[in-house]
Motif scaffolding. Structure first.
Motif, PDB file in Angstrom:
ATOM      1  N   MET A 161      11.701  -8.029 -38.712  1.00 42.37           N
ATOM      2  CA  MET A 161      12.680  -8.093 -39.799  1.00 42.37           C
ATOM      3  C   MET A 161      11.885  -9.290 -40.655  1.00 42.37           C
ATOM      4  O   MET A 161      11.402 -10.202 -39.814  1.00 42.37           O
ATOM      5  N   SER A 162      12.002  -9.417 -41.893  1.00 42.14           N
ATOM      6  CA  SER A 162      11.340 -10.710 -42.724  1.00 42.14           C
ATOM      7  C   SER A 162      12.404 -11.301 -43.235  1.00 42.14           C
ATOM      8  O   SER A 162      13.317 -10.975 -44.100  1.00 42.14           O
ATOM      9  N   VAL A 163      12.318 -12.857 -43.392  1.00 44.22           N
ATOM     10  CA  VAL A 163      12.952 -13.593 -44.267  1.00 44.22           C
ATOM     11  C   VAL A 163      12.193 -14.390 -45.152  1.00 44.22           C
ATOM     12  O   VAL A 163      11.134 -15.011 -44.742  1.00 44.22           O
ATOM     13  N   LEU A 164      12.609 -14.540 -46.391  1.00 50.01           N
ATOM     14  CA  LEU A 164      11.968 -15.298 -47.408  1.00 50.01           C
ATOM     15  C   LEU A 164      12.822 -16.322 -47.969  1.00 50.01           C
ATOM     16  O   LEU A 164      13.670 -16.144 -48.128  1.00 50.01           O
ATOM     17  N   ILE A 165      12.249 -17.741 -47.794  1.00 48.45           N
ATOM     18  CA  ILE A 165      12.948 -18.787 -48.021  1.00 48.45           C
ATOM     19  C   ILE A 165      12.074 -19.685 -49.381  1.00 48.45           C
ATOM     20  O   ILE A 165      11.068 -19.741 -49.068  1.00 48.45           O
ATOM     21  N   LEU A 166      13.070 -19.525 -50.490  1.00 49.47           N
ATOM     22  CA  LEU A 166      12.307 -20.374 -51.533  1.00 49.47           C
ATOM     23  C   LEU A 166      13.279 -21.651 -51.841  1.00 49.47           C
ATOM     24  O   LEU A 166      14.331 -21.584 -52.096  1.00 49.47           O
ATOM     25  N   GLU A 167      12.579 -22.465 -51.415  1.00 43.00           N
ATOM     26  CA  GLU A 167      13.130 -24.073 -51.664  1.00 43.00           C
ATOM     27  C   GLU A 167      12.269 -25.112 -51.915  1.00 43.00           C
ATOM     28  O   GLU A 167      11.158 -25.215 -51.331  1.00 43.00           O
TER      29      GLU A 167
END
Length: 240
Positions: A1-7
């Motif tokens: 599974m993949s997690v995208l963090i935009l910060e």
């Protein structure tokens, strides 16, 4: 599974990345502080959970770039129901975020690591359970056939009929229905069209031969051909 963090805050970005890996060390984590890069990642990679900072440009009055990014993702069929966790310093984003964007939850700055970890576990479990339960329904000769998506190895078009090859070796043949219709109704992110006549379940991929344009799949001896115009899409979804 993949997690995208935009910060936009690099320190917070690094902390969140470590927290994601502490919840599940085999997750793929994509981090960026740039909206354009986030768009590119989401188009090339299948993201399972989004973690989005609402305000990415603090020097821009009234900025809600993260919220706008979420709105764009929700317009895409593949991300209509993907869990989104908002990261924010706003006092009360809940009413708007949960109502209009179907947010899974939000993290208020400053945050406690345990809060992030608990929310992530719930989001990842939600995604996994949704995929396990995904079903398709087909009508043939007046009978309704339920098909569990995660048990489908591949589907192929043969003489105006769709043949669905199942994990247990069964093959369900149904009257013609376009792959676009099937995939929209299934809303199952593991299905990828690899040619005009074939859709595969990427969870069953054993090997990809990009040179000769063939895919071998677990559970079947048949090698599936990749159409020339579909190679880039298949490779992009797999992150190769």
């Amino acid at each position: 599974m993949s997690v995208l963090i935009l910060e936009d805050n690099r320190q917070i970005l690094n902390v969140l990345e470590k927290l994601v890996l502490s919840v599940a060390e085999d997750e793929k984590v994509y981090v960026t502080d740039n909206v354009g890069e986030a768009y590119k990642i989401a188009m090339e990679i299948s993201i399972d959970v989004f973690m989005l900072d609402i305000i990415l440009y603090g020097d821009k009055k009234g900025d809600t770039s993260g919220m706008q990014y979420a709105q764009s993702m929700r317009k895409l069929e593949r991300y209509r129901f993907t869990p989104i966790i908002f990261i924010t310093s706003l006092e009360d984003p809940e009413m708007y975020a949960l109502r209009d964007l179907h947010a899974f939850g939000y993290i208020e700055k400053p945050f406690a690591p345990s809060q992030v970890e608990n929310l992530l576990r719930d989001a990842l479990h939600f995604k996994t359970q949704k995929e396990k339960d995904a079903m398709m329904f087909f009508r043939k000769d007046g009978i309704l056939y339920p098909v569990k998506c995660n048990r489908v190895i591949y589907m192929e078009l043969i003489k105006r009929k769709i043949c669905i090859h199942m994990k247990n070796g069964d093959v369900l043949s149904i009257p013609y229905k376009s792959f676009r219709e099937i995939m929209e109704e299934a809303n199952y992110e593991k299905f990828v069209q690899c040619s005009r006549n074939c859709v595969i379940n990427i969870d069953y991929i054993k090997n990809i031969d990009k040179t000769n344009r063939f895919i071998t799949l677990e559970g079947t001896k048949t090698a599936v051909e990749m159409g020339g115009t579909f190679i880039k899409k298949v490779v992009g979804v797999l992150g190769l």
